[in-house]
Design a protein around this motif. Structure first.
Motif, PDB file in Angstrom:
ATOM      1  N   LEU A 178       0.816  -1.224   0.000  1.00 42.31           N
ATOM      2  CA  LEU A 178       0.000   0.000   0.000  1.00 42.31           C
ATOM      3  C   LEU A 178       0.846   1.269   0.000  1.00 42.31           C
ATOM      4  O   LEU A 178       0.363   2.336  -0.398  1.00 42.31           O
ATOM      5  N   GLU A 179       2.081   1.165   0.403  1.00 35.51           N
ATOM      6  CA  GLU A 179       2.979   2.322   0.393  1.00 35.51           C
ATOM      7  C   GLU A 179       3.652   2.511  -0.963  1.00 35.51           C
ATOM      8  O   GLU A 179       3.742   3.635  -1.475  1.00 35.51           O
ATOM      9  N   VAL A 184       4.641   3.757  -7.694  1.00 38.59           N
ATOM     10  CA  VAL A 184       4.987   3.188  -9.008  1.00 38.59           C
ATOM     11  C   VAL A 184       3.928   3.528 -10.050  1.00 38.59           C
ATOM     12  O   VAL A 184       4.250   3.730 -11.223  1.00 38.59           O
ATOM     13  N   VAL A 185       2.666   3.604  -9.632  1.00 42.68           N
ATOM     14  CA  VAL A 185       1.602   3.974 -10.574  1.00 42.68           C
ATOM     15  C   VAL A 185       1.766   5.427 -10.996  1.00 42.68           C
ATOM     16  O   VAL A 185       1.633   5.774 -12.182  1.00 42.68           O
ATOM     17  N   PHE A 197       2.195  -9.677  -0.391  1.00 46.49           N
ATOM     18  CA  PHE A 197       1.124  -8.783   0.064  1.00 46.49           C
ATOM     19  C   PHE A 197      -0.247  -9.400  -0.176  1.00 46.49           C
ATOM     20  O   PHE A 197      -1.126  -9.342   0.690  1.00 46.49           O
ATOM     21  N   THR A 198      -0.455 -10.003  -1.345  1.00 52.48           N
ATOM     22  CA  THR A 198      -1.774 -10.533  -1.703  1.00 52.48           C
ATOM     23  C   THR A 198      -2.206 -11.687  -0.814  1.00 52.48           C
ATOM     24  O   THR A 198      -3.348 -11.729  -0.327  1.00 52.48           O
ATOM     25  N   PHE A 199      -1.312 -12.629  -0.578  1.00 56.00           N
ATOM     26  CA  PHE A 199      -1.717 -13.907   0.005  1.00 56.00           C
ATOM     27  C   PHE A 199      -1.546 -13.998   1.526  1.00 56.00           C
ATOM     28  O   PHE A 199      -1.840 -15.030   2.104  1.00 56.00           O
ATOM     29  N   ASP A 209      -7.811  -3.277  -0.967  1.00 58.04           N
ATOM     30  CA  ASP A 209      -6.989  -2.171  -0.453  1.00 58.04           C
ATOM     31  C   ASP A 209      -5.972  -1.718  -1.495  1.00 58.04           C
ATOM     32  O   ASP A 209      -5.713  -0.516  -1.650  1.00 58.04           O
ATOM     33  N   LEU A 210      -5.400  -2.690  -2.222  1.00 55.95           N
ATOM     34  CA  LEU A 210      -4.413  -2.352  -3.242  1.00 55.95           C
ATOM     35  C   LEU A 210      -5.054  -1.540  -4.365  1.00 55.95           C
ATOM     36  O   LEU A 210      -4.495  -0.542  -4.835  1.00 55.95           O
ATOM     37  N   ARG A 211      -6.237  -1.958  -4.806  1.00 58.64           N
ATOM     38  CA  ARG A 211      -6.943  -1.213  -5.853  1.00 58.64           C
ATOM     39  C   ARG A 211      -7.271   0.194  -5.381  1.00 58.64           C
ATOM     40  O   ARG A 211      -7.098   1.177  -6.119  1.00 58.64           O
TER      41      ARG A 211
END
Length: 215
Positions: A178-179, A184-185, A197-199, A209-211
């Motif tokens: 999340l940081e 990067v986007v 992070f995902t799993f 949360d990532l989206r």
């Protein structure tokens, strides 16, 4: 350009892969990132074509296959046959990058190039016409759970400038959370690979949360 999420199966519970794939599929992720390691190009070993072929029947999600192997040309046909939708090769692992990309495309699938943290972006200048996705490693390849390398941000910006006018996705892999995801986007990436992070914990919440953090 909308941001795509590509959970990395290398970060999943390998004893429960089918249920873990189902969980991310229900979150409407855009693709699955599958790391292939030969114990040579990188120290670790993971996911061969037979395993990918078995997983292919478990989901309709596109398979984004990242070959961390020496001499990838000898294995590209097997991974294409196993069900890969895009195959990514390391610029550092193939002597003739243009030939490798043409070989991938000969199977009717997408081709991508991967750069490790120390490889300059100029090495891609003459293969952009054959490239569908560029993956910038934001950690050194081979192990999950590493910390994001901060100077990767400048490299992402350089690639984003280079690919203007081309239909090329910019993918990042390594230390995405999340940081780091918003950074990067903002720099120009549009595909986020996230394994650890995902799993870890609540998969649905993690992806949501990532989206949300990159909207």
């Amino acid at each position: 350009m909308s941001v795509k999420i590509a959970p990395s199966l290398f970060g999943a519970d390998l004893g429960n892969l089918e249920s873990q794939i189902k969980a991310v599929e229900e979150c409407n992720v855009e693709m699955l990132h599958i790391d292939v390691m030969d114990g040579n190009f990188v120290p670790n070993i993971a996911f061969g074509p037979d395993q990918i072929k078995m997983l292919r029947s478990k989901t309709k999600l596109p398979f984004d296959v990242h070959l961390m192997v020496q001499e990838p040309d000898r294995l590209i046909p097997r991974f294409a046959d196993a069900g890969a939708d895009i195959i990514m090769v390391h610029q550092e692992a193939t002597t003739h990058l243009h030939r490798s990309l043409k070989l991938i495309k000969s199977f009717g699938i997408k081709a991508g190039v991967v750069l490790t943290p120390a490889t300059p972006v100029d090495t891609l200048k003459y293969v952009l016409d054959e490239t569908d996705m560029i993956l910038l490693m934001t950690v050194n390849p081979g192990y999950g759970g590493q910390s994001f390398i901060p100077n990767s941000i400048g490299k992402i910006k350089d690639i984003a400038e280079m690919v203007k006018g081309y239909d090329i996705d910019i993918q990042v892999d390594g230390g995405i959370n999340l940081e780091t995801a918003p950074k990067v986007v903002e720099a120009g990436a549009n595909v986020l690979v996230a394994g650890s992070f995902t799993f870890k914990g609540d998969i649905a919440k993690n992806i949501s949360d990532l989206r949300n953090c990159v909207k």
